[in-house]
Enzyme design. Structure first.
Site, PDB file in Angstrom:
ATOM      1  N   SER A 168       0.858  -1.189   0.000  1.00  0.00           N
ATOM      2  CA  SER A 168       0.000   0.000   0.000  1.00  0.00           C
ATOM      3  C   SER A 168       0.895   1.241   0.000  1.00  0.00           C
ATOM      4  O   SER A 168       2.058   1.196   0.374  1.00  0.00           O
ATOM      5  CB  SER A 168      -0.956  -0.010   1.193  1.00  0.00           C
ATOM      6  OG  SER A 168      -0.231   0.076   2.391  1.00  0.00           O
TER       7      SER A 168
ATOM      8  N   THR B 114       1.495   4.242   1.642  1.00  0.00           N
ATOM      9  CA  THR B 114       2.300   4.701   2.771  1.00  0.00           C
ATOM     10  C   THR B 114       3.245   3.602   3.249  1.00  0.00           C
ATOM     11  O   THR B 114       4.424   3.867   3.512  1.00  0.00           O
ATOM     12  CB  THR B 114       1.399   5.180   3.926  1.00  0.00           C
ATOM     13  OG1 THR B 114       0.572   6.237   3.451  1.00  0.00           O
ATOM     14  CG2 THR B 114       2.216   5.665   5.112  1.00  0.00           C
ATOM     15  N   CYS B 115       2.753   2.393   3.356  1.00  0.00           N
ATOM     16  CA  CYS B 115       3.576   1.283   3.853  1.00  0.00           C
ATOM     17  C   CYS B 115       4.769   1.026   2.936  1.00  0.00           C
ATOM     18  O   CYS B 115       5.896   0.848   3.396  1.00  0.00           O
ATOM     19  CB  CYS B 115       2.732   0.019   3.978  1.00  0.00           C
ATOM     20  SG  CYS B 115       1.296   0.195   5.054  1.00  0.00           S
ATOM     21  N   HIS B 116       4.504   1.031   1.634  1.00  0.00           N
ATOM     22  CA  HIS B 116       5.527   0.683   0.641  1.00  0.00           C
ATOM     23  C   HIS B 116       6.508   1.828   0.392  1.00  0.00           C
ATOM     24  O   HIS B 116       7.709   1.607   0.272  1.00  0.00           O
ATOM     25  CB  HIS B 116       4.842   0.278  -0.668  1.00  0.00           C
ATOM     26  CG  HIS B 116       5.786  -0.210  -1.716  1.00  0.00           C
ATOM     27  ND1 HIS B 116       6.392  -1.441  -1.644  1.00  0.00           N
ATOM     28  CD2 HIS B 116       6.231   0.369  -2.854  1.00  0.00           C
ATOM     29  CE1 HIS B 116       7.164  -1.607  -2.702  1.00  0.00           C
ATOM     30  NE2 HIS B 116       7.090  -0.519  -3.443  1.00  0.00           N
TER      31      HIS B 116
ATOM     32  N   LEU C 187       8.311   1.037   5.296  1.00  0.00           N
ATOM     33  CA  LEU C 187       9.331  -0.016   5.184  1.00  0.00           C
ATOM     34  C   LEU C 187      10.687   0.506   4.710  1.00  0.00           C
ATOM     35  O   LEU C 187      11.716   0.113   5.272  1.00  0.00           O
ATOM     36  CB  LEU C 187       8.827  -1.143   4.282  1.00  0.00           C
ATOM     37  CG  LEU C 187       9.797  -2.303   4.047  1.00  0.00           C
ATOM     38  CD1 LEU C 187      10.178  -2.996   5.354  1.00  0.00           C
ATOM     39  CD2 LEU C 187       9.177  -3.298   3.062  1.00  0.00           C
TER      40      LEU C 187
END
Length: 167
Positions: free
Chosen positions: A46, A48-50, A54
């Site tokens: 997703s 923000t996560c990607h 991370l």
């Protein structure tokens, strides 16, 4: 409310991604010795996560190690196929412990779940981070703004670990 300072990490079987494939681990045993930095996020790949969450942990992995952190783990309610593909694509494999909590059992046991059913994603991990020493929570970081990693991102956790290291 997520786990609090002084709480023990619960014993739940999850999958840890390795270059040889997923391995079942008891998460309490996995973080039971040494210092762990754990960060949880809603979904692999997703935005923000990607793009924001991370990558910082990958970039700071060596610095965490130099500060005495034994492991940095990314927790997500995704199946092990997704977590493995994400680890391979981002270069996290072998650097960050990618933990697949496919049934959200760890998220619920850690009181770290969020209901994302409105977006069609079901129960997920909230965006949180923890510093854990010998299986016990020493610090909790909660993201308060949607799409932000200011509280739970690697830079903030590095600062917190440095502060503890200096004390």
């Amino acid at each position: 409310m997520p786990l609090a300072v002084g709480d023990k990490i619960p014993s739940v079987t999850v999958k840890r991604m390795t270059p040889l494939g997923p391995e079942d681990i008891d998460f309490a045993e996995f973080v039971g010795e040494g210092t762990s930095v754990l960060f949880s996020l809603p979904a692999a790949f997703s935005t923000t996560c990607h793009n924001n969450h991370l990558p910082g942990y990958i970039a700071y992995a060596d610095k965490f190690a130099k500060l005495g952190v034994n492991r940095v783990a990314c927790l997500s309610v995704n199946d092990h196929f997704v977590m493995s593909a994400w680890a391979d694509q981002t270069g996290a494999m072998g650097t960050i412990d990618m933990i697949a909590d496919g049934n959200a059992e760890l998220a619920v046991a850690m009181k770290s779940e969020v209901d994302a059913s409105g977006g069609g994603m079901g129960i997920r991990f909230a965006r949180l981070a923890y510093i854990v020493k010998d299986g016990v929570v020493e610090d909790v970081f909660v993201e308060t703004a949607r799409g932000s990693t200011a509280q739970t991102g690697a830079e903030n956790l590095i600062a917190a670990v440095e502060e503890r290291h200096a004390a």
